[in-house]
Motif scaffolding. Structure first.
Motif, PDB file in Angstrom:
ATOM      1  N   GLU A   1       0.718  -1.153   0.054  1.00  0.00           N
ATOM      2  CA  GLU A   1      -0.109   0.030  -0.043  1.00  0.00           C
ATOM      3  C   GLU A   1       0.902   1.230   0.052  1.00  0.00           C
ATOM      4  O   GLU A   1       1.621   1.426   0.916  1.00  0.00           O
ATOM      5  CB  GLU A   1      -0.846   0.289   1.036  1.00  0.00           C
ATOM      6  CG  GLU A   1      -1.701   0.974   1.185  1.00  0.00           C
ATOM      7  CD  GLU A   1      -3.067   0.850   0.061  1.00  0.00           C
ATOM      8  OE1 GLU A   1      -3.628   2.014  -0.127  1.00  0.00           O
ATOM      9  OE2 GLU A   1      -3.289  -0.112  -0.518  1.00  0.00           O
ATOM     10  N   PRO A   2       0.729   2.068  -1.003  1.00  0.00           N
ATOM     11  CA  PRO A   2       1.491   3.341  -0.946  1.00  0.00           C
ATOM     12  C   PRO A   2       1.512   4.298   0.375  1.00  0.00           C
ATOM     13  O   PRO A   2       0.443   4.364   0.839  1.00  0.00           O
ATOM     14  CB  PRO A   2       0.863   4.121  -2.172  1.00  0.00           C
ATOM     15  CG  PRO A   2       0.401   3.219  -3.051  1.00  0.00           C
ATOM     16  CD  PRO A   2      -0.202   2.045  -2.074  1.00  0.00           C
ATOM     17  N   GLU A   3       2.582   4.771   0.687  1.00  0.00           N
ATOM     18  CA  GLU A   3       2.469   5.822   1.891  1.00  0.00           C
ATOM     19  C   GLU A   3       1.864   6.810   1.283  1.00  0.00           C
ATOM     20  O   GLU A   3       1.971   7.422   0.306  1.00  0.00           O
ATOM     21  CB  GLU A   3       4.010   5.969   2.053  1.00  0.00           C
ATOM     22  CG  GLU A   3       3.892   7.242   3.153  1.00  0.00           C
ATOM     23  CD  GLU A   3       5.517   7.591   3.489  1.00  0.00           C
ATOM     24  OE1 GLU A   3       6.145   8.137   4.367  1.00  0.00           O
ATOM     25  OE2 GLU A   3       6.408   7.491   2.377  1.00  0.00           O
TER      26      GLU A   3
ATOM     27  N   ILE B   1       2.573   8.659  -2.216  1.00  0.00           N
ATOM     28  CA  ILE B   1       1.722   9.595  -2.904  1.00  0.00           C
ATOM     29  C   ILE B   1       1.920  10.921  -1.935  1.00  0.00           C
ATOM     30  O   ILE B   1       1.558  10.959  -0.841  1.00  0.00           O
ATOM     31  CB  ILE B   1       0.265   8.951  -2.631  1.00  0.00           C
ATOM     32  CG1 ILE B   1      -0.144   7.891  -3.342  1.00  0.00           C
ATOM     33  CG2 ILE B   1      -0.692  10.243  -2.986  1.00  0.00           C
ATOM     34  CD1 ILE B   1      -1.322   7.341  -3.333  1.00  0.00           C
ATOM     35  N   LEU B   2       2.303  11.957  -2.834  1.00  0.00           N
ATOM     36  CA  LEU B   2       2.614  13.082  -2.053  1.00  0.00           C
ATOM     37  C   LEU B   2       1.720  14.090  -2.415  1.00  0.00           C
ATOM     38  O   LEU B   2       1.422  14.395  -3.426  1.00  0.00           O
ATOM     39  CB  LEU B   2       3.976  13.778  -2.727  1.00  0.00           C
ATOM     40  CG  LEU B   2       4.742  14.834  -2.054  1.00  0.00           C
ATOM     41  CD1 LEU B   2       4.972  14.711  -0.666  1.00  0.00           C
ATOM     42  CD2 LEU B   2       5.660  15.360  -2.882  1.00  0.00           C
TER      43      LEU B   2
ATOM     44  N   LEU C   1       2.428  11.005  -7.695  1.00  0.00           N
ATOM     45  CA  LEU C   1       3.055   9.555  -7.165  1.00  0.00           C
ATOM     46  C   LEU C   1       4.283   9.290  -7.543  1.00  0.00           C
ATOM     47  O   LEU C   1       5.025   9.828  -8.546  1.00  0.00           O
ATOM     48  CB  LEU C   1       2.190   8.452  -8.214  1.00  0.00           C
ATOM     49  CG  LEU C   1       2.604   6.908  -8.004  1.00  0.00           C
ATOM     50  CD1 LEU C   1       2.053   6.331  -6.834  1.00  0.00           C
ATOM     51  CD2 LEU C   1       1.825   6.175  -9.193  1.00  0.00           C
ATOM     52  N   TYR C   2       5.124   8.788  -6.511  1.00  0.00           N
ATOM     53  CA  TYR C   2       6.646   8.639  -6.663  1.00  0.00           C
ATOM     54  C   TYR C   2       6.822   7.036  -6.508  1.00  0.00           C
ATOM     55  O   TYR C   2       6.379   6.299  -5.404  1.00  0.00           O
ATOM     56  CB  TYR C   2       7.350   9.257  -5.635  1.00  0.00           C
ATOM     57  CG  TYR C   2       7.450  10.667  -5.944  1.00  0.00           C
ATOM     58  CD1 TYR C   2       8.608  11.288  -6.801  1.00  0.00           C
ATOM     59  CD2 TYR C   2       6.479  11.672  -5.742  1.00  0.00           C
ATOM     60  CE1 TYR C   2       8.788  12.523  -6.955  1.00  0.00           C
ATOM     61  CE2 TYR C   2       6.598  13.079  -6.112  1.00  0.00           C
ATOM     62  CZ  TYR C   2       8.067  13.366  -6.618  1.00  0.00           C
ATOM     63  OH  TYR C   2       7.955  14.994  -7.115  1.00  0.00           O
ATOM     64  N   ALA C   3       7.772   6.483  -6.936  1.00  0.00           N
ATOM     65  CA  ALA C   3       8.429   5.310  -6.733  1.00  0.00           C
ATOM     66  C   ALA C   3       9.989   5.239  -7.084  1.00  0.00           C
ATOM     67  O   ALA C   3      10.461   5.650  -7.901  1.00  0.00           O
ATOM     68  CB  ALA C   3       8.032   4.149  -7.570  1.00  0.00           C
TER      69      ALA C   3
ATOM     70  N   ALA D   1       3.518   9.998 -11.626  1.00  0.00           N
ATOM     71  CA  ALA D   1       2.194  10.764 -12.092  1.00  0.00           C
ATOM     72  C   ALA D   1       1.733  11.839 -11.298  1.00  0.00           C
ATOM     73  O   ALA D   1       2.368  12.244 -10.216  1.00  0.00           O
ATOM     74  CB  ALA D   1       1.099   9.715 -11.916  1.00  0.00           C
ATOM     75  N   ASN D   2       0.777  12.631 -11.770  1.00  0.00           N
ATOM     76  CA  ASN D   2       0.349  14.160 -11.210  1.00  0.00           C
ATOM     77  C   ASN D   2      -1.128  14.070 -11.339  1.00  0.00           C
ATOM     78  O   ASN D   2      -1.777  13.887 -12.680  1.00  0.00           O
ATOM     79  CB  ASN D   2       1.108  15.171 -11.967  1.00  0.00           C
ATOM     80  CG  ASN D   2       1.007  16.607 -11.305  1.00  0.00           C
ATOM     81  OD1 ASN D   2       0.445  16.558 -10.307  1.00  0.00           O
ATOM     82  ND2 ASN D   2       1.488  17.495 -12.253  1.00  0.00           N
TER      83      ASN D   2
END
Length: 352
Positions: free
Chosen positions: A167-169, A239-240, A266-268, A274-275
């Motif tokens: 699960e993304p932070e 997810i920022l 979205l960062y990995a 993604a924006n």
């Protein structure tokens, strides 16, 4: 996937293509899996035009310019290759479409490097009448689909990794600035207006070099690049969320705090993928913001792009919606372990 060396020969050289082919085949499987996911979730795949009256109105995006010659000596007109399909997709929302997705070839000038190519592919999708946080769930699902199609559970980039199935932070920009740079970002946004001197002092105290002519947005970008981004998406995606409203020209202000916007990235593995936005659909406010962006672009670069009047007209009819653009090529890179974007393109341009 094999460790593919930098392209020292043309991509069409048989030995080069043989090295790259496993990654390119994986790209095809990823695209098929993502298309199938969107189809299962009732998205209509659309195809919008690459030639546009306006390429987009973001300050730091540079377009390719062309000329449309009229028939029989009619006056020619200037057109642009799109930097994203956003304006066209929003017109389709105004027309009545509810869930749409496009695998769009887009074009950005002055961009070349490990993560940048002048022509690349965005997956852009929109949900009419649905909150922007739904897009965060979409992102988590697409990471899993891409990794599984590539035969992996892990996204990797230059020694960093992230579990595609975790699960993304979820982290606000203000929290990230505090955690990684020791900067109180919201204090530099009193009443929602950027306080350049306050942010400059905070950045300098954190050891970041600030030039006299750096604007608030420039300082924000330096902190993000030098202290924040490399720490995002490590171990799992990040997810920022809640970008400053002053840096979100196409997004709605947050109803919880108007200093920030319904915007996330979205960062990995330290890479932005993604924006996403809760889309602004106030036509008058959108015009004001885009004209302000173009005035600043002209100040910095000596050029500006027209505002798409057809887009502004359509925006007045567009329902509340959320939308996002995801870099397909970067996602393929991370899912296959590639270290440069040219490794995942079938026909990359020559040169760096």
């Amino acid at each position: 996937m094999p460790d593919v060396p930098p392209l020292s020969s043309p991509f069409w050289a048989p030995h080069v293509h043989a090295d790259r082919r496993p990654i390119l085949l994986a790209r095809g499987r990823i695209v098929a899996a993502l298309r199938a996911w969107f189809a299962r979730h009732d998205f209509v795949e659309v195809e919008t035009g690459a030639l546009q009256a306006s390429p987009g109105n973001e300050i730091h995006l540079h377009a390719f310019v062309t000329t449309l010659a009229g028939p029989d000596g009619a006056a020619a007109s200037r057109l642009y290759l799109r930097t994203s399909p956003e304006f066209a997709c929003k017109k389709l929302l105004a027309a009545g479409e509810r869930r749409i997705v496009e695998f769009a070839k887009v074009f950005r000038n002055r961009e070349r490097g490990a993560l940048h190519h002048p022509e690349f592919t965005l997956i852009e999708w929109y949900r009419a009448g649905e909150p922007y946080r739904t897009l965060m769930d979409d992102c988590a699902a697409l990471l899993k689909e891409a990794a599984q199609a590539a035969g992996s559970r892990t996204l990797t980039f230059r020694g960093r990794s992230a579990d595609a199935f975790a699960e993304p932070e979820r982290l606000s920009v203000a929290e990230a600035f505090t955690r990684f740079a020791g900067i109180d970002l919201l204090a530099a946004l009193p009443d929602g207006k950027p306080d350049r001197e306050r942010l400059a002092k905070s950045a300098q105290a954190a050891g970041i070099q600030i030039a006299d002519n750096d604007r608030w947005a420039d300082i924000f970008s330096k902190v993000l690049v030098e202290r924040v981004e490399n720490n995002l998406g490590i171990g799992r995606a990040t997810i920022l969320d809640e970008y400053p409203a002053a840096l979100s020209a196409l997004a709605r202000p947050s109803p919880k705090n108007p200093r920030v916007a319904e915007r996330f990235e979205l960062y990995a593995c330290g890479v932005e993928l993604a924006n996403g936005f809760g889309e602004l659909n106030d036509a008058d406010e959108q015009r004001r913001r885009l004209e302000a962006e173009m005035a600043e672009k002209e100040r910095i670069y000596g050029e500006r792009y027209p505002v798409d009047e057809d887009f502004i007209a359509a925006l007045a009819q567009m329902p509340p919606a959320s939308g996002i653009a995801l870099g397909l090529d970067r996602l393929v890179m991370l899912a296959t372990g590639a270290s440069r974007i040219d490794q995942v393109l079938w026909t990359p341009m020559a040169g760096e």
